[in-house]
Structure formats: C-alpha cells, structure tokens
Design a protein around this motif. Structure first.
Motif, PDB file in Angstrom:
ATOM      1  N   ARG B 109      61.175  74.172 161.853  1.00  0.00           N
ATOM      2  CA  ARG B 109      62.029  75.515 162.368  1.00  0.00           C
ATOM      3  C   ARG B 109      60.873  76.315 163.394  1.00  0.00           C
ATOM      4  O   ARG B 109      60.905  76.939 163.890  1.00  0.00           O
ATOM      5  CB  ARG B 109      62.890  77.002 161.258  1.00  0.00           C
ATOM      6  CG  ARG B 109      63.075  77.977 162.022  1.00  0.00           C
ATOM      7  CD  ARG B 109      64.203  78.299 161.202  1.00  0.00           C
ATOM      8  NE  ARG B 109      65.443  77.547 160.711  1.00  0.00           N
ATOM      9  CZ  ARG B 109      65.041  77.290 159.136  1.00  0.00           C
ATOM     10  NH1 ARG B 109      64.910  77.446 158.077  1.00  0.00           N
ATOM     11  NH2 ARG B 109      66.569  76.988 159.028  1.00  0.00           N
ATOM     12  N   GLU B 113      62.037  76.951 166.540  1.00  0.00           N
ATOM     13  CA  GLU B 113      62.493  78.146 167.660  1.00  0.00           C
ATOM     14  C   GLU B 113      62.104  79.115 168.711  1.00  0.00           C
ATOM     15  O   GLU B 113      62.602  79.205 169.238  1.00  0.00           O
ATOM     16  CB  GLU B 113      62.436  79.045 166.355  1.00  0.00           C
ATOM     17  CG  GLU B 113      64.098  78.703 165.171  1.00  0.00           C
ATOM     18  CD  GLU B 113      64.491  79.577 164.397  1.00  0.00           C
ATOM     19  OE1 GLU B 113      63.974  80.254 164.061  1.00  0.00           O
ATOM     20  OE2 GLU B 113      65.871  79.445 163.786  1.00  0.00           O
ATOM     21  N   CYS B 132      68.769  76.413 163.557  1.00  0.00           N
ATOM     22  CA  CYS B 132      67.564  76.713 164.423  1.00  0.00           C
ATOM     23  C   CYS B 132      68.478  77.966 165.180  1.00  0.00           C
ATOM     24  O   CYS B 132      68.866  78.068 166.039  1.00  0.00           O
ATOM     25  CB  CYS B 132      66.591  76.054 165.070  1.00  0.00           C
ATOM     26  SG  CYS B 132      65.814  74.657 164.273  1.00  0.00           S
ATOM     27  N   ARG B 135      66.692  79.876 167.981  1.00  0.00           N
ATOM     28  CA  ARG B 135      66.195  79.324 168.675  1.00  0.00           C
ATOM     29  C   ARG B 135      65.753  80.178 170.293  1.00  0.00           C
ATOM     30  O   ARG B 135      67.108  81.187 170.620  1.00  0.00           O
ATOM     31  CB  ARG B 135      66.476  78.288 169.410  1.00  0.00           C
ATOM     32  CG  ARG B 135      67.802  78.315 169.849  1.00  0.00           C
ATOM     33  CD  ARG B 135      68.439  76.713 169.669  1.00  0.00           C
ATOM     34  NE  ARG B 135      70.325  76.859 170.041  1.00  0.00           N
ATOM     35  CZ  ARG B 135      70.698  77.218 169.204  1.00  0.00           C
ATOM     36  NH1 ARG B 135      70.917  77.286 168.146  1.00  0.00           N
ATOM     37  NH2 ARG B 135      72.263  76.836 169.725  1.00  0.00           N
ATOM     38  N   TRP B 139      67.814  73.827 174.461  1.00  0.00           N
ATOM     39  CA  TRP B 139      66.972  72.448 173.501  1.00  0.00           C
ATOM     40  C   TRP B 139      69.021  71.042 174.616  1.00  0.00           C
ATOM     41  O   TRP B 139      68.908  71.571 175.081  1.00  0.00           O
ATOM     42  CB  TRP B 139      68.497  72.916 172.965  1.00  0.00           C
ATOM     43  CG  TRP B 139      67.339  73.226 171.321  1.00  0.00           C
ATOM     44  CD1 TRP B 139      66.795  74.663 171.533  1.00  0.00           C
ATOM     45  CD2 TRP B 139      67.245  73.001 170.122  1.00  0.00           C
ATOM     46  NE1 TRP B 139      66.170  74.835 170.694  1.00  0.00           N
ATOM     47  CE2 TRP B 139      66.475  73.997 169.798  1.00  0.00           C
ATOM     48  CE3 TRP B 139      67.680  71.825 169.413  1.00  0.00           C
ATOM     49  CZ2 TRP B 139      65.625  73.651 168.355  1.00  0.00           C
ATOM     50  CZ3 TRP B 139      67.166  71.743 167.901  1.00  0.00           C
ATOM     51  CH2 TRP B 139      66.363  72.146 167.899  1.00  0.00           C
TER      52      TRP B 139
END
Lengths: 246, 411
Positions: B109, B113, B132, B135, B139
């Motif tokens: 994490r 993030e 997460c 974040r 992604w």
C-alpha cells in the motif's frame, strides 16, 4: 536540411518578388514533424451488416476517420486490396463482393467533414440491406471491431527555409511525418489543407502553380510510400524544370 | 543496456521520440505489478521496460504479488477460464484469491497509493485496487490474455475489479470486452539485445547440438513454449510425425520452461513425454527460467519454428523466431494472426495436418525460407520491439493525464 538562419535564399525570394515587408511574406521555416497513432478499442463490434449499420450511427467521428485513413500507417506486405476497413470486412468476413466494391470507391477526401462520409457509408450499407433481403453475417472471430486512435506528434528538428530546400527532401521525410503533413493536416482547422500548401501560401502568390499541382493529387487511392514519391516528384519537377529551374 | 544501445537497431529518431515523450513526465512515480519475476513473457518485458523507463527519469518500480499454492491454482484457473475453459472455480479458491490480494495490498500500500501510475498485469493482482482506497494516481489493467471468448462466470467475477481501473490495455481489439473506461490496444514486444534475442557467438550457437543431442546435419523444427495445453504440444508432435513420413531425417525440439505461477505445467509435460516416447528424434527439453541463451540457440538452429497454439494472447515466441529470420508456422488464433501473414512471414494453420503440410512445403524450399525470414525480421523491427512498446506506454500516460485531448504534440 537547413538550420534556422537561411537569409541568403530568403533574400533571393524577396528580391524576386520585390518584397518590402518580410513580416508578411516570409513564413517561418517549414518544421517537419513525425507522428504515430495509438489505437483504442471502442468496445463496439459488429457480427452482421445490420449491427454495422447501427454501430456506424453511434461511433465517434474519430472512429470513422480511423477506418478510412488509419490503415495508411499500418504495416503491410502488399498494397491494400481495399482502401478502407469497411470494404475489406464486407469482402473477407461477409463475402459480399458487390458491397465491398461499392464501399471501396467511397472517397473520404470528397467530404468536407466526417459526418458526410459517415452518411455516405450508411447509405451504401442500408441500400445493400434492402437489396439482399437478409442480413449477411460474419464468423464470430471475424467481427468488425470499431477502433479509434490518439496521435502523438514529434518534432524531428528538421527545418526548411525555402520551398526549394524542402523539394530536395520530401522523399526522405519519415512516413509518419508525411502522413501528418499531407493527410492529417486536411482535418485541422482553420484551413483544412495539407501543410505544404498552407506553408507555400505564406510566400504570397509565388508558388500558386505548385500549390495547384499539390491540390490536384488524390491522396486516397494509393499507399503512403507512393503518395510521398508523387509529391516529391511534383516538387522536384517544379524546381528542376521550367521557369523555376536552376 | 542503455537506451542509446537500441539506436543501432531501431534508429536514433526512435530514441529521440522516447525522450520527447518522457520529458514532461520526468519525476513521475510508476509502479508495475505482476505475479512472477521469472518465466513468461510479462516478466521478460518488465525486465527490459523498467530500466529503460528509469533511464528516461520516470521513477519506475516493479513488484510481484505472492501467494500460496492455492492462490496460483486459482489464478491458473482464472487464466484458463478467461481463455474459454468452462471448468468452475470453487468458492474456496476464490476466497484464497481475495485474501491474497488483501495481504499483498497491505504489504504494497505504501508504494501503490502515492504512485502516479500503476500498471496491474493480468488477473492475479486485479483486486488490489479495492484495497487501496487512498490511491492518488491512475490505475491501468494490462491484460496479456486472449479474452475473446471467456468463461462468463469467471469474467463476471473479474470484471468487477477490472472496471474500477482508469483504463485497460489489450494486445488485440478482439480481446477487448465492453468496458466504460478507455481501452488501449498495445501489442507486447521483445528486447532485441537481451540474451534471448541478441546475436550469438558461433560457440554459443553450436552449443545447442551437443547439449541437447540435436544433429546439425539434419533438419530441425522446434516449438518453444511453456508446457501448456493451449500451446498444443501434442498437436506439434502429430504434425512432426506426419511430416517425417516425407522427410525421414526430421528432428523436433519441444523446449520450454515452467513459470512459477503455473502449477499445471508438469502434468502437460508428462503427457508430452508420453506422446514422444520411442522416437529419439523428438527432443523434449525442460529448461530453467533463465535459459535464455539456450532458447536463442535452439531457435537459431531451427529451419522452421512452430507455435501451434489453439489460444494465444500474443505469442512472443513467434516474435522471437521472426526476429531471428525464421519462418513461423502458427496457430490461426489471437496475436499470432497479427504477426503471421501467409507466404510473407510464415503460415497460419488450424490443424496438425495443416502444420505438417507447411513444414513439408518450407523444408523443400530454402530460398522461400530465407525470403520469409528476411521479411519477418524487418516486420518485427518496425512493429514489435521494446522501443515501440515503451513509446505506447508513455503515450498512454499522456492520454490519461490529458483525457480531453485526442493528440499529444511536441514542439
């Protein structure tokens, strides 16, 4: 290739044209770009002609553009049998030669905007659906995939100060760059003409004859390599022969 | 290997394009997550991609998710399900999948993030995004699998995770399912300078004969692949046996390694050994994951390379063989179709009989083999090398941080 301080030739151009105001009549050097396309899936696909028609109404203009022009930048081992993806699909997935031939003669350069092109394709597809009386299907793994692309444009650092300098290098321009300047430029506002013609216009009327020859070239029914050669020949003939020769 | 080393292969302008693309992204933090550092095409690509991206001053790291044997059994079943296998996955295995993603999210994490860009490769880490919540960046789910006809229950389950990403990447348009986020089409690539693809010394080339008992005087066909049913190694043996009737001296090398995330490999390997039993000219070679020079040498020693897959995400072994100037006979499926054009770079086939026919044809015509080989190498140079791949990843990043623009322009 020349760098950015080409004054002697510029001055010659000015003298020939009795030019007094360089702010108006000397355009910036021609900056050669290169480009690459990255494809995106729209998530829309068609397995039969009715689905193609329905999807054609809804897809973004960029997708119509991609299926007519994007193929020029794709790698090929031989000349394309059909110049747009719709015609190729009609032939190879639907096995409908008549439809393929009708779609193949659609000339996108005749349409001032993508909507006109979209409607011409739709008319042909709808007419064919009326004629055949059934809906032609493709195999599951030969569906028409609607794509579109984003373009990335690079600066090659190549600069040409005069049309004569450019003439000697047209055939060595990167293919991506040639696509950007001669094809892609036609959809860029405000002028919607190829970049060579646009740049030549900046020299006043001096190169109107050359611009006329470029405007007469059909950019569509050929490969990018052949098209580049043709434009190169036009430039070279203009400067090597006739009144503009050395 | 530095970026400039690639200029001799692809031209300096290609390297300049990469620098132009990377300049505005300098200092950005990028993370790639997959499930193995060794074995398989994804690990090989990342092995090259990570240092090159770092050289462009984009801070890039690569982490792997780790799990139990049950986790890998589950992800192998997911992989098979996405490629069309209808075998159900038990609730126990799904729970292990979720738990492993929770555990790995806990571990990673702090890296994930704050990252600007996170590439999640394939299904194994696809659920990390759920764990997460803070974040910061974009992604991207990168699918290396043929997703054209997935098992519906498997895809339905995975889709809920994939859909939460900001974009996805597929190797072919046919693999892209309906998703609401941008779906980029980026084929994978090979590294022309690594041990698997670089030019070999004569000693390295010849080592393959003594090491594996291959006779250099007789024709050799080969398939380099993991021992996986979708690669159809049994079909390759059938094709070889059909072709051998007409070319008695023919030899076959079936070589492959296992990936650490593939528990099924040993079962398939045993099936292959059983099918090859009694024929001394069939060489079944199990290679360790780092046997890159051996693979390179076997491909170069081959007269023809096969990749007779029935399902294939892309088929980087096809790319590798084309780069070495070999004609390739490949299954008419997935990304192999993108690489093989009949009579130009090889032949697409749909059966062992079809493969045998093309083996016979090519073995009988050296000139044809050579002309196909030349075309194949240039085709790979222009389309499937790591520099093109990196260019498209960088273009994608620009596209995600400027979603409203349909072009990225550098002056």
């Amino acid at each position: 290739m020349a760098l950015l301080s080409p004054k002697p030739e510029m001055e010659k151009v000015m003298e020939e044209n009795v030019i007094q105001d360089p702010q108006i009549l000397i355009p910036d050097p021609f900056a050669v770009k290169d480009c690459a396309l990255i494809a995106l899936a729209t998530g829309k696909r068609s397995q039969n002609l009715r689905e193609l028609s329905n999807n054609l109404r809804e897809i973004p203009q960029a997708s119509v553009y991609y299926h007519f022009w994007g193929g020029l930048l794709l790698p090929r081992f031989e000349e394309r049998e059909y110049n747009n993806d719709f015609a190729a699909w009609a032939r190879h997935a639907l096995h409908d030669n008549t439809l393929a031939e009708r779609l193949a003669v659609v000339d996108p350069s005749e349409h001032p905007d993508i909507e006109g092109l979209r409607h011409e394709v739709l008319d042909i597809v709808e007419q064919r659906l009326d004629e055949v009386g059934h809906v032609p299907w493709s195999k599951i793994d030969q569906q028409f995939e609607f794509l579109l692309s984003k373009m990335v444009v690079f600066d090659t650092k190549m600069r040409f100060n005069t049309p004569r300098e450019l003439a000697g290098h047209v055939n060595q321009l990167p293919l991506g760059g040639f696509f950007y300047h001669f094809i892609d430029a036609r959809r860029r506002p405000p002028e919607k003409v190829d970049d060579f013609s646009s740049w030549l216009a900046g020299f006043g009327g001096e190169y109107d004859a050359l611009r006329g020859k470029l405007a007469a070239v059909d950019p569509y029914f050929t490969t990018l390599i052949q098209l580049r050669k043709r434009i190169s020949d036009i430039f070279e003939d203009y400067f090597e022969g006739g009144e503009h020769g050395a | 290997m530095a970026l400039e080393d690639y200029a001799s292969v692809v031209g300096p302008e290609v390297i300049d394009h990469l620098r132009q693309l990377a300049r505005p992204l300098k200092g950005m933090k990028v993370v790639h997550i997959n499930s193995t550092k060794l074995g398989g095409g994804v690990a090989e690509i990342l092995d090259t991609l990570i240092p090159l991206t770092n050289e462009l001053q984009i801070d890039t790291t690569w982490e792997v998710v780790t799990g139990s044997a049950d986790f890998y059994e589950c992800t192998k079943s997911i992989h098979n399900g996405l490629q069309g296998s209808q075998a159900p996955i038990s609730d126990r295995l799904w729970r292990e999948y979720e738990k492993t993603n929770v555990d790995n999210a806990e571990r990673l994490r702090g890296l994930l993030e704050p990252a600007d860009i996170v590439f999640i490769h394939d299904p194994q880490p696809a659920a990390l995004i759920n764990h997460c919540p803070n974040r910061k960046g974009k992604w991207i789910w990168r699918c290396h699998i043929d997703l054209s006809h997935p098992s519906r229950p498997v895809w339905k389950y995975l889709r809920q995770h994939v859909a939460r990403h900001d974009a996805s990447i597929f190797s072919l348009a046919a693999f892209a399912p309906p998703l609401q986020h941008p779906m980029y089409l980026i084929p994978p690539s090979i590294n022309p300078l690594n041990d698997k693809n670089r030019e070999l010394t004569p000693e390295e080339r010849n080592s393959v004969y003594g090491q594996f008992g291959i006779d250099p005087q007789r024709p050799l066909v080969s398939q380099i692949s993991r021992f996986d049913r979708f690669k159809d190694p049994i079909g390759v043996i059938q094709a070889y046996k059909l072709a051998k009737k007409f070319t008695p001296g023919l030899q076959l090398a079936l070589a492959g390694g296992g990936a650490t995330d593939d528990p099924e490999g040993e079962i398939v390997l045993n099936e292959v050994r059983a099918a090859a039993e009694g024929d001394p000219d069939i060489h079944v070679i199990l290679l360790p994951p780092d046997a890159h020079v051996s693979i390179n040498a076997i491909q170069r020693a081959s007269d023809i390379v096969l990749q007779k897959s029935t399902k294939e995400g892309f088929g980087l072994t096809v790319t590798e063989a084309l780069w070495k100037g070999k004609p390739v006979i490949g299954g008419d499926t997935g990304g192999i179709r993108l690489q093989i054009t009949n009579h130009h770079t090889g032949f697409l086939v749909s059966s062992p009989e079809g493969a045998a026919l093309r083996i016979r044809y090519l073995l009988g015509d050296r000139q044809k083999r050579e002309s196909i080989g030349e075309k194949g190498r240039e085709y790979v140079r222009n389309n499937f090398l790591i520099t093109r791949h990196l260019r498209e990843y960088l273009t994608l990043i620009h596209g995600l941080i400027n979603p409203e623009r349909d072009r990225v322009e550098f002056n």
